[in-house]
Structures are given as structure tokens and as C-alpha cells.
Design a protein around this motif. Sequence first.
Motif, short mmCIF file in Angstrom:
data_model
loop_
_atom_site.label_atom_id
_atom_site.label_comp_id
_atom_site.label_asym_id
_atom_site.label_seq_id
_atom_site.Cartn_x
_atom_site.Cartn_y
_atom_site.Cartn_z
N PRO A 34 0.84 -1.21 0.00
CA PRO A 34 0.00 0.00 0.00
C PRO A 34 0.86 1.25 0.00
N ILE A 35 0.45 2.23 -0.74
CA ILE A 35 1.21 3.47 -0.86
C ILE A 35 0.97 4.33 0.37
N SER A 36 2.00 5.03 0.80
CA SER A 36 1.88 5.92 1.95
C SER A 36 1.29 7.26 1.52
N PRO A 37 0.74 8.04 2.46
CA PRO A 37 0.17 9.34 2.08
C PRO A 37 1.17 10.28 1.41
N SER A 38 2.41 10.31 1.91
CA SER A 38 3.40 11.19 1.30
C SER A 38 3.75 10.75 -0.11
N ASP A 39 3.88 9.42 -0.32
CA ASP A 39 4.16 8.92 -1.67
C ASP A 39 2.99 9.15 -2.60
N LEU A 40 1.77 9.06 -2.07
CA LEU A 40 0.60 9.34 -2.91
C LEU A 40 0.59 10.80 -3.35
N GLU A 41 0.93 11.70 -2.45
CA GLU A 41 0.99 13.11 -2.83
C GLU A 41 2.06 13.35 -3.89
N SER A 42 3.22 12.70 -3.71
CA SER A 42 4.28 12.84 -4.72
C SER A 42 3.86 12.27 -6.05
N LEU A 43 3.15 11.15 -6.01
CA LEU A 43 2.70 10.52 -7.25
C LEU A 43 1.71 11.40 -7.99
N VAL A 44 0.80 12.05 -7.26
CA VAL A 44 -0.17 12.93 -7.91
C VAL A 44 0.50 14.18 -8.44
N LEU A 45 1.43 14.75 -7.66
CA LEU A 45 2.09 15.98 -8.10
C LEU A 45 2.97 15.75 -9.31
N ARG A 46 3.43 14.52 -9.54
CA ARG A 46 4.22 14.24 -10.74
C ARG A 46 3.38 14.36 -12.02
N GLN A 47 2.07 14.28 -11.86
CA GLN A 47 1.19 14.39 -13.03
C GLN A 47 0.79 15.83 -13.33
N TYR A 48 1.38 16.78 -12.59
CA TYR A 48 1.02 18.20 -12.76
C TYR A 48 1.91 18.81 -13.83
N LEU A 56 -4.69 11.09 -14.25
CA LEU A 56 -4.76 10.62 -12.86
C LEU A 56 -5.33 9.22 -12.76
N LEU A 57 -6.25 8.86 -13.64
CA LEU A 57 -6.85 7.53 -13.55
C LEU A 57 -5.85 6.43 -13.87
N PRO A 58 -5.13 6.46 -15.01
CA PRO A 58 -4.23 5.34 -15.29
C PRO A 58 -2.98 5.33 -14.43
N TYR A 59 -2.48 6.52 -14.04
CA TYR A 59 -1.20 6.57 -13.35
C TYR A 59 -1.32 6.72 -11.84
N VAL A 60 -2.50 6.96 -11.34
CA VAL A 60 -2.67 7.11 -9.89
C VAL A 60 -3.76 6.16 -9.38
N VAL A 61 -5.00 6.37 -9.81
CA VAL A 61 -6.12 5.60 -9.27
C VAL A 61 -5.99 4.13 -9.61
N ALA A 62 -5.54 3.82 -10.83
CA ALA A 62 -5.51 2.43 -11.30
C ALA A 62 -4.23 1.70 -10.93
N THR A 63 -3.42 2.24 -10.03
CA THR A 63 -2.21 1.53 -9.59
C THR A 63 -2.57 0.60 -8.43
N MET A 141 -9.22 9.59 -2.62
CA MET A 141 -7.85 9.88 -2.18
C MET A 141 -7.12 10.75 -3.20
N ALA A 142 -7.31 10.47 -4.49
CA ALA A 142 -6.65 11.27 -5.53
C ALA A 142 -7.20 12.70 -5.55
N LEU A 143 -8.52 12.84 -5.47
CA LEU A 143 -9.12 14.17 -5.47
C LEU A 143 -8.76 14.95 -4.21
N GLU A 144 -8.57 14.26 -3.10
CA GLU A 144 -8.19 14.95 -1.87
C GLU A 144 -6.81 15.57 -1.99
N VAL A 145 -5.89 14.87 -2.66
CA VAL A 145 -4.55 15.43 -2.86
C VAL A 145 -4.61 16.64 -3.79
#
Length: 753
Positions: A34-48, A56-63, A141-145
Amino acid sequence: MLLGLKTWPLRSLPSSLRFLSFSTPARLLQDPSPISPSDLESLVLRQYRAGKFHNLLPYVVATPSVLLAATGRLLSRANPSIPTPSLAAPPFSVDALADELGCGGFDPAAHCATLIPSRKKGEALTLPDLKLKVVVEAVRMALEVVYGKRFATFAYGGRESMGRHTAVRYLKTTVQNPTWWFPVALRREPFGTRHLRRLVAILEEKIEDPALVALVERLFGSQTISIEFGGVQLGRGFPQESDLSAIILNIYLDALDREIKDLRAEIHKKNPRLGGLEENETSGVFHKPIRVYAVRYLDEILLATSGSKLFTMNVKDRILKVLEDNLELKVDKLKTSIHSAVSEKMNFLGMELQAVPPSVLHPPMSEKAIRAKKKYLKRKAAKAQELKNARETRRKKLGLKILNHLFKKLKRGHEFEFDFRIESEVREVFANWAHEVVAEYFKSREDCWHWHRMLSTGDFLSLKRIRDQLPHELVDSYDHFQEKLDKYLMPIGATRDVEEEERLAEEEEERKYAKRTVEDLTELRMRVNAPLELVRKAVKLAGFTNSMGRPRPIKLLICLDDADIIKWYAGVGRRWLEFFCCCRNFKMVKTIVTYHLRFSCFLTLAEKHEATKRQAISHYTKDLKVTDVNGMEAVHFPTEREVKMMGDQNLSDPKPVDGALTLILARLATNEFSFPCLAHFCGQVDTVLYRIRLLQNRLNVDPLNKSKWVPGMGAIHESLNKKCLPLCSKHASDLLLGKISLQDIDCTSFVDM
């Protein structure tokens, strides 16, 4: 070869999955962590990129790691008593779900179940299964970040550590001198097509991901997400409430929050606080600039101003224009009316608000209370004196015994030999006793006056003809003695000190009175009370009391075990206590729980065992102790001591009592079938069947009928009435105690019996 397996670019992976590469064996890809909250934030911010979040769906939600983290969140919420619950294996393939989401083939409608209501005119309820709940949680979780840090500071609900009690704390500590306020009452209407169109436009401003937007549209189309504006279904843990509803609502109303922020900035700019101006009762200058305060909990909105009524009307018109024109919401103009913050109470967040002077919140001690305090201090001093006299008496007797023993030994010719010398210790002990005696003696003005008169009057050394005949050393010694005598034993000096202390105390009391008077004339604070009339109506509606307001038994609970009966009452009581613990009249809520609920529980247990109330109290004690299967006594209901010690516990977002009060689980006496527990990711097979009995169906009352139902109290959807749920002993206990709700249970897999 990695045929048939989904892969992601290495740069987009979090640190918990950074060890994966194209040369990684397939078995490692099947067991992600399971991904940690900090890693999830980093993962979402990489898509910015270029001002938007992409893919966000293929690279964040669908992981798989994000889906496992969503699974862990659901598991933790369903097991609140376990700090870190461990998931053995999900009941579905996480990799297959990730592939299905990534390729866009996931259909939310295929993972929903429709429950038919028992009434002909009732509405059907669509609920998601466990797999769809995981997807919804991953999207949340993705929308919260993406949006979490962009929400306004006065937007509460659906956010970490930003719940009801946080909003109440803001009202009590920040809102100052409100004169007029108004609630924004939205008309009851579902989240329709025009709202969804507006939501899609808002999402596309920050997110460039057609697949994710299409998934959100399908979630609304399948009724997985069901939002009702102006209702009482949000933030209460009902099964018809989606986890994604709160953040969707915050995203939709963010335009209103920005308008309020701009309005407040304009008011602050036009009415700045004057720097260097001291506001106190001596200068007589008080500067109270106009301010606008706003609090929003999901779709409940309250605005207060410290200006005139005309100014408040302009603020109201501006807010309603944004709601009706930009957000396409219907506002109830009759309920959205301006009220005086001082003379009228406001119902908000299930509590009563009113602006009052500071002396109402912190009243001075009455004369009766002052007399009682003095009486208590006098008794306390008398008790301390008695203990001291008794200690001195025992010390004296012990010393006399020791001296008598030593005298007899010495008289008989015995010699005492000691291995160590104790002269210094004994000298120190006697010196401490002497200092205590002298200090205690000097506290008595009468004794000081007596010795001063005895030592200073009638002395011939004060005569001049006698002093001339005596040596100078003797005269100087006598004068020095008289100075010390006047210094320590002169009653005038002691009287002067006492009078000075009394004068200072009186001046301090006058200063406090003046400050309190000025504050009452110039300041207003927020008072938060529990709506006692609504609480009493809920107590009567649920059957805790009869028409005369006296406790009565609830016969529907007789089919449960003794421990389950006590747990149900404890769940309702604790929900009430936790929800209203921030209120000023919390003592009255304590009385309702301590008296009405506790004695209704005693009467229910007495009715079950065909005993009297006195016998039930004698058997279970006043704390409602019950013996578990291991023979250990357990206390589930809040004890009288716990209730007395309860106060503002600074809870973030406690669940209201609605879900626990309107739900009764009737245990079925059958062991013919064995079903798995329906709590999220619980693999227990040793379960018991419980039938859901809802309050509105038992009373045949429509929750929308405010004359027969409690205003502001929600209700579980009627389609769940009489459905059977297999639950293990742990989750059944948590559900009865109110630690979890039906939202933490897979209600789509109920047993139809």
C-alpha cells in the motif's frame, strides 16, 4: 516477458514501488505494498504539467498500491479498536481491478445492487459492492490530494481534522461581536444533470483526464454517488451516503467559498483595524471594525456580520447570486432570512447558537456560591488543624515513651552504644518543629498582642533617671530588644498588613467588576447549546420514555443477549455524549443519558428476565456490569463517574446519534446456515444473523414529516428494513456500540430470509 501485466513509467511510481522495473519478475508485480500518504501526494504531483493534473486515472487511481491503500482505509475504518489491522488477502484481484480501471472497462453499474423498499410508494436504494467501494475510495484519495489544500479554511466536513467540533471551536473562539446572521438554506433536490454538468466543468479546470471525469459521471449515473442538497443524509454514516460525496460537495461549492473569501478581503481592506490603539476601560476608546464570518459544513452554511442590517442584506444578496446564477442551486428564501444574533437563536450543525455577553459564558460567583466556598475552606482548615493536632499528640506520646524508656535504662545502669551519630539529625528535626511553632504562633494577632503587652509595659528601664544610671551597653541592648519586639509582636503592624491585604483584594475585585462590565457592554461571544427540546423529543420517539417522560422498556430488544442490550444503549448514549460534549449545557445531556437511557436499560433487562427494576439494579449494579463468555466483568455503558468527568474532548467530527438511535439489530435464533461476516474485509465465518429494524418503519412515520419526526434528525433508508446481516461477534459489538456504522458493512450481500 510481462505479457498481460500493466506497467507504468518508472518516474511516475512512488517510492514504495520504485524498486519495480521492466526486468522485475511477474510475481513481484502481483504483491505490491500500500502506498503511503506522502508517496501518494508525490505521485499525484508528478502528473502536474502546464497548470493541470494529467492522466490521474491510469497513473494514480488504477495503480495496485493506491487500490491497496484504499482497501487499508476501508479496513481501518471497519476496525476502529485495532490500531493497525492487517489484511490477509482481498476477496478480489487487485491487479485485475487495476487493469480493468486502466483500460477503461470498469462499469460501476455492474457492481451495484438495488434494494427494493417495503412500501409501495418507497424509493429504491442503490448500493455499491466492496470492489466498487475500493474504487470510490481511491478516487477520493486522488481528489483529496488535488483539492485538499485549495479549500477555504472555513470549509469543514470531508476533510482531515476539519469536522463539526472544529467548526464549533472556530465559532466560539474567532467570531466576535456578531450582530446579524443568516443561514443559507438550500431546497431539497437531488444532484441532477445540470449540477453534474457544472461539476464536470469545475473538474476540467484542474484535471486533464477524460477517463477520470467519465468515471465520475458513470458513478453518478449508476447512483453510486447520491447527493441531496438541503437534506440530512450527509456526514452521518448512513449506507446511502458515499465516501466520495463530501469531497465532491466541497469541490462543487468551492466557487462560493472563493466568493466569500473575496468579500471578506474587501471588507477587511475597507475597515482595517487601527494599529497602536489600546482598547481598555481606562482610555474609553473601543474600535470594533466590521467583519464577516462564515462557516460551511458540507451544504450547511452560516454567515454572520458585525455590521448593520443593511450591510448584512447586501452580503446576503451577493451570496445568493453566486448560488443561484453560478452554481444553479435553489435557495429557500423564507428560511434564508436575517436574524438578530443577540435576541434570536440559530440552529446550525444540530446545535443552538446565540451571541451573548462574556459574563453569560463566565458568570461571577454568586453570594450563595461565595458563602459555600468560604464554608468549605473553613471546614478544610478545621480538618487540617485536627490532623495536625492529632499528629502532634502522637509525636508527643512517642517522645515521652522514648524518654521514659531511656530514663529507666539509665537508672538501671545500662549504657547505650550507637554505631552512628544522630545529633545533627535530631537537632534539625527539633529546629523544624520550633520554626513551625513560632510561625504558627505569629499568625495569631491575639497572642502577639498579649506578649507585646507583657514585655513592653511597666518596665522601669524605660524611665530616664534609671537609664542614666545604667551602663550604655545595657541600655542599648534594651532599646534593641524593644525594636525587635515592636517589629515582630506589634499588633498595629500586623493590623496594618491585614488592612492592606483587604484593600488590595477590594481594589482587585472592583477592577474585575469594571472590566467585566465594560466587556458586557462592548463585546459579544458565541454560546453553543444542545437543543434539549429536540433531544427530549428524540428520547420519547425512540421509546426510552413514556408520555409522562418516565423511562420505559423497549420490548424489541428483549430478543438480544444481555450484553448486546447494554451495548445498544451504550452506543446511543456515547454518540449523544460525544456529539454534544462541546456545548455549554452539556450537563443536561449528561442527565438525559444518566437517567433516561440507564433506567430504560434496567427496565428492558427486568422485562426480559421477568424481574423488578430493583432486582435488575442489584444484579447488574448501577454501572450495568455484564459478564462475558470468558467470565470477565465488562462495563460498556458510560459509568456515572465517566459521565461526570466528560467535557469538551476536542473531537474532530463525531457521528450524530441518528444512525445508532434509529437502528435496532434483532438477533435471529438459527444456526442452520453459516455465512461470512459482511464487515469490510472480515473473513470470519463464525457469525450470527441479525435482522435490521428501523425506527421509522416500526412507528410507521415518514422522516420528512417534521411534526411527527425530530427536525434535523436523519434516517437510514427504508429499503434496509428487515434485511438480515451476518456479523461476527467483534463487528456486531462495534456496530451496537456505535463505533462503526452500516457504511462500514457490505449491505449488498445481505441474507434474504
